[in-house]
Design an enzyme around this catalytic site. Structure first.
Site, PDB file in Angstrom:
ATOM      1  N   ASN A  11       0.629  -1.168   0.080  1.00  0.00           N
ATOM      2  CA  ASN A  11       0.611   0.402   0.088  1.00  0.00           C
ATOM      3  C   ASN A  11       1.255   1.278  -0.056  1.00  0.00           C
ATOM      4  O   ASN A  11       1.153   1.688   0.628  1.00  0.00           O
ATOM      5  CB  ASN A  11      -0.923  -0.210   0.855  1.00  0.00           C
ATOM      6  CG  ASN A  11      -1.774   1.245   1.080  1.00  0.00           C
ATOM      7  OD1 ASN A  11      -1.986   2.332   0.280  1.00  0.00           O
ATOM      8  ND2 ASN A  11      -2.941   1.088   2.398  1.00  0.00           N
ATOM      9  N   ARG A  72      -2.624  -1.939  -3.348  1.00  0.00           N
ATOM     10  CA  ARG A  72      -3.679  -1.541  -3.293  1.00  0.00           C
ATOM     11  C   ARG A  72      -3.631  -0.423  -3.902  1.00  0.00           C
ATOM     12  O   ARG A  72      -2.272   0.583  -3.708  1.00  0.00           O
ATOM     13  CB  ARG A  72      -4.131  -1.527  -1.795  1.00  0.00           C
ATOM     14  CG  ARG A  72      -4.654  -0.170  -0.611  1.00  0.00           C
ATOM     15  CD  ARG A  72      -4.853   0.379   0.028  1.00  0.00           C
ATOM     16  NE  ARG A  72      -6.285   1.210   0.273  1.00  0.00           N
ATOM     17  CZ  ARG A  72      -6.831   1.538   1.136  1.00  0.00           C
ATOM     18  NH1 ARG A  72      -5.751   1.451   2.527  1.00  0.00           N
ATOM     19  NH2 ARG A  72      -7.596   1.974   1.332  1.00  0.00           N
ATOM     20  N   HIS A 160     -12.260   2.680   0.153  1.00  0.00           N
ATOM     21  CA  HIS A 160     -12.288   1.879   1.463  1.00  0.00           C
ATOM     22  C   HIS A 160     -13.636   0.561   1.202  1.00  0.00           C
ATOM     23  O   HIS A 160     -13.918  -0.132   1.454  1.00  0.00           O
ATOM     24  CB  HIS A 160     -13.772   2.937   2.226  1.00  0.00           C
ATOM     25  CG  HIS A 160     -12.861   3.434   3.192  1.00  0.00           C
ATOM     26  ND1 HIS A 160     -14.058   4.891   4.087  1.00  0.00           N
ATOM     27  CD2 HIS A 160     -11.505   3.492   3.912  1.00  0.00           C
ATOM     28  CE1 HIS A 160     -12.673   5.400   4.901  1.00  0.00           C
ATOM     29  NE2 HIS A 160     -11.315   5.030   4.559  1.00  0.00           N
ATOM     30  N   ARG A 219     -10.043  15.151   7.640  1.00  0.00           N
ATOM     31  CA  ARG A 219     -11.087  15.891   6.634  1.00  0.00           C
ATOM     32  C   ARG A 219     -12.706  16.770   7.288  1.00  0.00           C
ATOM     33  O   ARG A 219     -13.327  16.164   8.397  1.00  0.00           O
ATOM     34  CB  ARG A 219     -11.102  15.059   6.063  1.00  0.00           C
ATOM     35  CG  ARG A 219      -9.245  14.856   5.163  1.00  0.00           C
ATOM     36  CD  ARG A 219     -10.184  13.447   3.942  1.00  0.00           C
ATOM     37  NE  ARG A 219      -9.320  12.644   3.875  1.00  0.00           N
ATOM     38  CZ  ARG A 219      -8.792  11.304   3.862  1.00  0.00           C
ATOM     39  NH1 ARG A 219     -10.343  10.431   2.799  1.00  0.00           N
ATOM     40  NH2 ARG A 219      -8.230  10.271   3.665  1.00  0.00           N
ATOM     41  N   GLU A 356      -8.169  -4.851   5.149  1.00  0.00           N
ATOM     42  CA  GLU A 356      -7.610  -4.640   3.840  1.00  0.00           C
ATOM     43  C   GLU A 356      -6.944  -5.629   3.081  1.00  0.00           C
ATOM     44  O   GLU A 356      -6.957  -6.108   1.663  1.00  0.00           O
ATOM     45  CB  GLU A 356      -7.845  -3.268   3.806  1.00  0.00           C
ATOM     46  CG  GLU A 356      -8.680  -2.243   4.223  1.00  0.00           C
ATOM     47  CD  GLU A 356      -8.900  -1.237   4.371  1.00  0.00           C
ATOM     48  OE1 GLU A 356      -8.396  -0.734   4.960  1.00  0.00           O
ATOM     49  OE2 GLU A 356      -9.158  -0.441   3.501  1.00  0.00           O
TER      50      GLU A 356
END
Ligand code: AMP
Length: 368
Positions: A11, A72, A160, A219, A356
């Site tokens: 990733n 990813r 996601h 965020r 993940e």
């Protein structure tokens, strides 16, 4: 694929690379992160060091044991499925970089590094966006001129997706089927929520970028675009606004920290901005769960996952307390112990850890 084969998951971010090594039957051998990547320490150099360290720590005796690498990839644009990376797919990932300039270019750097360092093995791209390509057009488009949406590919992509797919598969394993009307809350530093009907995403809170929707660690989540223009006009420049909305907003913007543990501790000391941040975070979540319940025509199961979702019992308690009208009531004790099944009401509520990396390995296995 033979059981002795090993799969590396990468990733690649702008300044860090998260990696994990798995056996082909999804057993995790190690996971770690390399940070502080810059112009002196490129992705290729960092991945070279990762491979070396896997060998030194005897996770592999030779690189030939690594038979595939799963990457990813944040943005797949319109790609509805994960892919073995061919020249054509690599070009598409590069093109999608216009829509994810902070992510895809680094994902590509990781792919190129592996092509150089382990040239004989397949690279597989697993996209964060692919899961959401089932969202209907009326939920995907924004109310801006259609010509603009088409010209600049502006629409809800959602993110996601790898996590949502993993949770769906976990539910299928545990319950024998994926609940027909399902809402999953992925609450990490980046937070989003997804409405899933019969296993397919029909709406999600992140949109064209991962900035929309729930309030997050740093965020802003939903904000009136008019307010953004106003800030730009008052400050007489807009270059730093992207930074403010991505990195200085959300929990951090209200409470001064994006660490939910710290926020909780401060609320116990009666800190007002910490309490406000927690209230805002939970209220936004409550609103989205209610809206998605209407979109789904009811709700069979609600799942909490990721750092906050799996650990912050007080977030789950506060959010669910206000949702008894949807048949959601919690077993307070089980919730406080972060147990898997935490409901007493007719709507099932679960806490399920996401993974993940494991999902990426599973996809690698499927594609090969
Ligand atoms: P993630 O992005 O999934 O790693 O989640 C990061 C978020 O989870 C941060 O806001 C952390 O403060 C929060 N988090 C991690 N561990 C805990 C915990 N034990 N209790 C509450 N929040 C936590």
């Amino acid at each position: 694929m033979q059981k002795s084969n090993k799969i590396l998951v990468l990733n690649c971010g702008s300044s860090s690379i998260k990696y994990a090594l798995f056996t082909a039957d999804e057993r995790e051998l190690c996971h770690d992160i390399v940070e502080n990547i810059d112009s002196n320490k490129t992705h290729t150099k960092a991945i070279q060091n990762i491979l070396l360290s896997l060998q030194q720590q005897k996770y592999v005796s030779s690189y030939s044991e690594i038979t595939a690498v799963g990457h990813r990839v944040v943005h797949g644009k319109d790609m509805t499925q994960n892919h073995i990376i061919t020249k054509k797919i690599q070009k598409k990932i590069k093109e999608a970089g216009v829509l994810a300039p902070l992510h895809n270019p680094h994902n590509i750097e990781g792919i190129i590094a592996i092509q150089k360092l382990l040239p004989k093995i397949p690279n597989i791209a697993v996209f964060d966006t692919a899961f959401h390509t089932t969202i209907p057009e009326y939920a995907v488009l924004y109310g801006i001129p259609l010509s603009l949406s088409k010209k600049y590919y502006i629409k809800r992509y959602g993110f996601h997706g790898i996590s949502y797919q993993y949770i769906c598969e976990e539910l299928k394993k545990k319950l024998g089927k994926i609940p027909g009307k399902l809402i999953i809350c992925h609450l990490g530093n980046g937070s989003s929520i997804c409405a899933i009907k019969n296993g397919k995403s029909i709406d999600t809170s992140m949109g064209f970028t991962p900035m929309e929707g729930l309030m997050m660690g740093t965020r802003c989540g939903d904000v009136d675009v008019g307010a953004v223009f106003h800030i730009a006009a008052m400050r007489k420049e807009c270059r730093d606004i992207d930074h403010i909305l991505n990195f200085e907003s959300g929990l951090k913007g209200i409470a001064g920290t994006n660490d939910m543990r710290m926020i909780w501790k401060k609320t116990q000391q009666k800190n007002k901005t910490a309490q406000l941040a927690l209230d805002m975070y939970c209220y936004r979540l409550q609103k989205y769960i209610s809206a998605y319940s209407a979109v789904l025509g009811g709700i069979d199961a609600l799942v909490f996952t990721a750092g906050i979702g799996e650990n912050a019992w007080y977030v789950r308690e506060k959010v669910c307390q206000s949702l008894s009208c949807l048949g959601i009531t919690l077993d307070r004790k089980k919730n406080r112990e972060n147990k898997e099944k935490i409901h007493t009401g007719k709507t099932k509520v679960y806490v399920i850890p996401t993974n993940e990396e494991k999902m990426i390995v599973r996809e690698v296995g499927r594609l090969l």
